[in-house]
Design a protein around this motif. Structure first.
Motif, mmCIF file in Angstrom:
data_model
loop_
_atom_site.group_PDB
_atom_site.id
_atom_site.type_symbol
_atom_site.label_atom_id
_atom_site.label_comp_id
_atom_site.label_asym_id
_atom_site.label_seq_id
_atom_site.Cartn_x
_atom_site.Cartn_y
_atom_site.Cartn_z
ATOM 1 N N VAL A 73 0.732 -1.217 -0.169
ATOM 2 C CA VAL A 73 -0.114 0.070 0.195
ATOM 3 C C VAL A 73 0.835 1.244 0.253
ATOM 4 O O VAL A 73 1.774 1.441 0.885
ATOM 5 N N PRO A 74 0.741 1.977 -1.092
ATOM 6 C CA PRO A 74 1.614 3.339 -1.183
ATOM 7 C C PRO A 74 1.037 4.391 -0.211
ATOM 8 O O PRO A 74 -0.171 4.163 0.387
ATOM 9 N N GLY A 75 1.719 5.483 -0.270
ATOM 10 C CA GLY A 75 1.206 6.704 0.365
ATOM 11 C C GLY A 75 1.947 6.919 1.688
ATOM 12 O O GLY A 75 1.938 6.111 2.492
ATOM 13 N N TYR A 76 2.473 8.167 1.740
ATOM 14 C CA TYR A 76 3.289 8.736 2.743
ATOM 15 C C TYR A 76 2.623 10.047 3.442
ATOM 16 O O TYR A 76 3.006 10.436 4.453
ATOM 17 N N ASP A 77 1.489 10.578 2.886
ATOM 18 C CA ASP A 77 0.858 11.734 3.353
ATOM 19 C C ASP A 77 -0.658 11.522 3.804
ATOM 20 O O ASP A 77 -1.142 10.790 2.890
ATOM 21 N N ILE A 78 -0.943 11.603 4.985
ATOM 22 C CA ILE A 78 -2.166 11.608 5.594
ATOM 23 C C ILE A 78 -2.834 12.708 6.182
ATOM 24 O O ILE A 78 -2.148 13.487 7.031
ATOM 25 N N ALA A 79 -3.896 12.803 6.466
ATOM 26 C CA ALA A 79 -4.764 13.722 7.070
ATOM 27 C C ALA A 79 -6.086 13.059 7.686
ATOM 28 O O ALA A 79 -6.723 12.306 6.880
ATOM 29 N N GLY A 100 0.102 13.835 8.976
ATOM 30 C CA GLY A 100 1.659 13.146 9.337
ATOM 31 C C GLY A 100 2.195 12.685 7.830
ATOM 32 O O GLY A 100 1.509 12.495 6.781
ATOM 33 N N PHE A 101 3.459 12.775 7.810
ATOM 34 C CA PHE A 101 4.581 12.306 6.900
ATOM 35 C C PHE A 101 4.878 10.845 7.278
ATOM 36 O O PHE A 101 5.724 10.822 8.183
ATOM 37 N N ILE A 102 4.199 9.830 7.002
ATOM 38 C CA ILE A 102 4.364 8.480 7.481
ATOM 39 C C ILE A 102 4.999 7.486 6.566
ATOM 40 O O ILE A 102 4.826 7.408 5.332
ATOM 41 N N GLY A 103 5.591 6.448 7.467
ATOM 42 C CA GLY A 103 6.085 5.095 6.846
ATOM 43 C C GLY A 103 6.850 5.234 5.645
ATOM 44 O O GLY A 103 7.206 4.482 4.669
ATOM 45 N N PHE A 104 7.938 6.383 5.889
ATOM 46 C CA PHE A 104 8.674 6.721 4.702
ATOM 47 C C PHE A 104 10.219 6.079 4.950
ATOM 48 O O PHE A 104 10.416 6.158 6.081
ATOM 49 N N PRO A 105 10.732 5.373 4.088
ATOM 50 C CA PRO A 105 10.229 5.289 2.749
ATOM 51 C C PRO A 105 9.851 3.736 2.449
ATOM 52 O O PRO A 105 9.280 3.654 1.512
ATOM 53 N N PRO A 138 2.791 17.470 3.732
ATOM 54 C CA PRO A 138 3.926 17.147 4.539
ATOM 55 C C PRO A 138 4.991 16.779 3.594
ATOM 56 O O PRO A 138 6.091 17.228 3.673
ATOM 57 N N LEU A 139 4.786 15.558 2.639
ATOM 58 C CA LEU A 139 6.256 15.521 2.017
ATOM 59 C C LEU A 139 6.672 16.555 1.088
ATOM 60 O O LEU A 139 7.696 16.772 1.002
ATOM 61 N N ALA A 140 5.434 17.106 0.381
ATOM 62 C CA ALA A 140 6.027 18.195 -0.683
ATOM 63 C C ALA A 140 6.592 19.670 0.139
ATOM 64 O O ALA A 140 7.613 19.993 -0.136
ATOM 65 N N GLY A 141 6.017 19.650 1.300
ATOM 66 C CA GLY A 141 6.333 20.929 2.063
ATOM 67 C C GLY A 141 7.846 20.602 2.576
ATOM 68 O O GLY A 141 8.568 21.426 2.516
ATOM 69 N N GLN A 142 8.016 19.540 3.153
ATOM 70 C CA GLN A 142 9.160 19.167 3.765
ATOM 71 C C GLN A 142 10.452 18.801 2.798
ATOM 72 O O GLN A 142 11.670 19.253 3.059
ATOM 73 N N THR A 143 9.974 18.581 1.613
ATOM 74 C CA THR A 143 11.214 18.501 0.601
ATOM 75 C C THR A 143 11.278 19.986 0.180
ATOM 76 O O THR A 143 12.775 20.126 -0.098
ATOM 77 N N ALA A 144 10.429 20.690 -0.073
ATOM 78 C CA ALA A 144 10.952 22.089 -0.353
ATOM 79 C C ALA A 144 11.593 22.744 0.764
ATOM 80 O O ALA A 144 12.824 23.357 0.497
ATOM 81 N N ALA A 165 5.479 25.337 -10.743
ATOM 82 C CA ALA A 165 4.178 24.991 -10.497
ATOM 83 C C ALA A 165 3.597 24.051 -9.972
ATOM 84 O O ALA A 165 2.431 23.792 -9.775
ATOM 85 N N GLY A 166 4.539 22.873 -9.620
ATOM 86 C CA GLY A 166 4.178 21.749 -9.262
ATOM 87 C C GLY A 166 4.138 21.759 -7.552
ATOM 88 O O GLY A 166 4.214 22.741 -6.967
ATOM 89 N N GLY A 167 3.952 20.291 -7.296
ATOM 90 C CA GLY A 167 3.495 20.217 -5.696
ATOM 91 C C GLY A 167 4.678 20.840 -4.877
ATOM 92 O O GLY A 167 4.658 21.510 -3.861
ATOM 93 N N VAL A 168 6.095 20.206 -4.896
ATOM 94 C CA VAL A 168 7.038 20.885 -4.421
ATOM 95 C C VAL A 168 7.289 22.332 -4.741
ATOM 96 O O VAL A 168 7.486 23.181 -3.986
ATOM 97 N N GLY A 169 7.189 22.540 -6.224
ATOM 98 C CA GLY A 169 7.958 23.742 -6.482
ATOM 99 C C GLY A 169 7.064 25.159 -6.156
ATOM 100 O O GLY A 169 7.497 25.928 -5.769
#
Length: 325
Positions: A73-79, A100-105, A138-144, A165-169
């Motif tokens: 089951v993928p997915g690292y971002d939840i609310a 949360g930013f969970i179960g990575f990687p 979580p994942l995009a924000g923390q990557t940025a 214009a992307g999620g992290v960008g």
């Protein structure tokens, strides 16, 4: 015994390999199978990220490590909302809105109606922040955030963000502007106004090579990698800093950058509740904007993966897992 639904990678391949599966949920009482400090979260939204699609396609380290553990089951971002917690997770109570930013990687698990999460991986979602935004952050924000830290972006720096214009960008632009940097961002003509509204100067990549449009940048935040990332190195002045995020081409981009006399590093994001909390507060205060491009039902996860693989999404994509809240 109650059951719940998950969206799993059944085998590596095209988006169609994603399939719903049913799991048993223990009764929410003393026999709840939670470990020491775990919290059971009813997931309302799950973020969709490029790494999800790459893993599904069999690319990258997470895929290599999980190839004998499918379905996965993928997915690292939840609310969502806390349903139950063990005594050691005393901070959290049933009904708390969390992200949360969970179960990575390697664990993942976010594409699921329920997930057990270590208590220390969760952030409280302010009442004014929609859960769909809390799931996308979580994942995009923390990557940025971490890319800007690694590049030591300071006030007055000229910073080029690829795929602005992307999620992290689109988050990296805003966080860099908040640091006092002058930001340029590559994008399509259709996203130019969006990028400008975030505080950056838009560079239309269809209007010619980026290194013709911009010279002497202090920092390159490379969110594209490969030939695009290498082509953008010409925008950076001698001694400038490069952080490249796509792990598959990081070695290639860094080698080319160093040959040009640039300081270059790849990066792999590290989950940070502190950073998530800080950006959650910015969302609540209106000083950070998070754009949701599309919301898909969990059962339509394959369509969400097709969209994110198109490379033309603006902001983030999320899955509606358990209804709105």
């Amino acid at each position: 015994m109650t059951t719940y639904q998950q969206l799993a990678i059944t085998r590596f391949g095209e988006p169609a390999v994603l399939a719903m599966q049913t799991q048993p949920l223990p009764a929410l009482a003393d026999d709840l199978a939670l470990l020491d400090d775990q919290v059971l979260v009813k997931v309302v939204y799950a973020g969709v990220n490029p790494i999800d699609a790459k893993t599904r396609a069999g690319l990258g380290w997470a895929a290599a490590q999980n190839k004998d553990k499918l379905p996965w089951v993928p997915g690292y971002d939840i609310a969502g909302e806390v349903v139950a917690s063990c005594e050691a997770a005393g901070r959290w109570s049933a009904g708390d809105r969390v992200s949360g930013f969970i179960g990575f990687p390697l664990q993942g698990g976010g594409y699921s109606e329920y997930v057990a999460v270590p208590a220390e991986q969760l952030s409280l979602v302010p009442a004014s922040v929609p859960l769909r935004q809390a799931a996308a952050l979580p994942l995009a924000g923390q990557t940025a955030w971490q890319a800007l830290e690694k590049a030591a972006v300071n006030a007055g720096d000229q910073v080029l963000v690829l795929a602005g214009a992307g999620g992290v960008g689109h988050l990296a632009i805003q966080l860099a502007v908040a640091r006092g940097a002058k930001v340029f961002a590559s994008c399509s003509a259709g996203n130019a106004d969006f990028v400008r509204q975030l505080g950056a100067t838009a560079l239309d990549y269809r209007q010619g090579p980026l290194d013709v449009q911009l010279k002497d940048a202090d920092v390159l935040i490379d969110l594209m990698g490969g030939d695009v990332g290498i082509g953008a190195l010409g925008c950076v002045k001698a001694g400038g800093r490069v952080v490249t995020v796509p792990t598959i081409t990081a070695e290639q981009v860094c080698k080319q950058a160093r040959q040009r006399g640039l300081l270059a590093e790849g990066m792999l994001v590290t989950p940070s509740v502190m950073q998530n909390d800080a950006m959650m507060a910015m969302l609540a205060a209106g000083t950070l904007r998070l754009h949701i491009d599309a919301v898909y039902p969990l059962v339509d996860g394959a369509t969400a993966h097709q969209a994110i693989e198109s490379g033309h999404t603006r902001g983030k994509i999320v899955l509606a897992v358990g209804g709105d809240a």
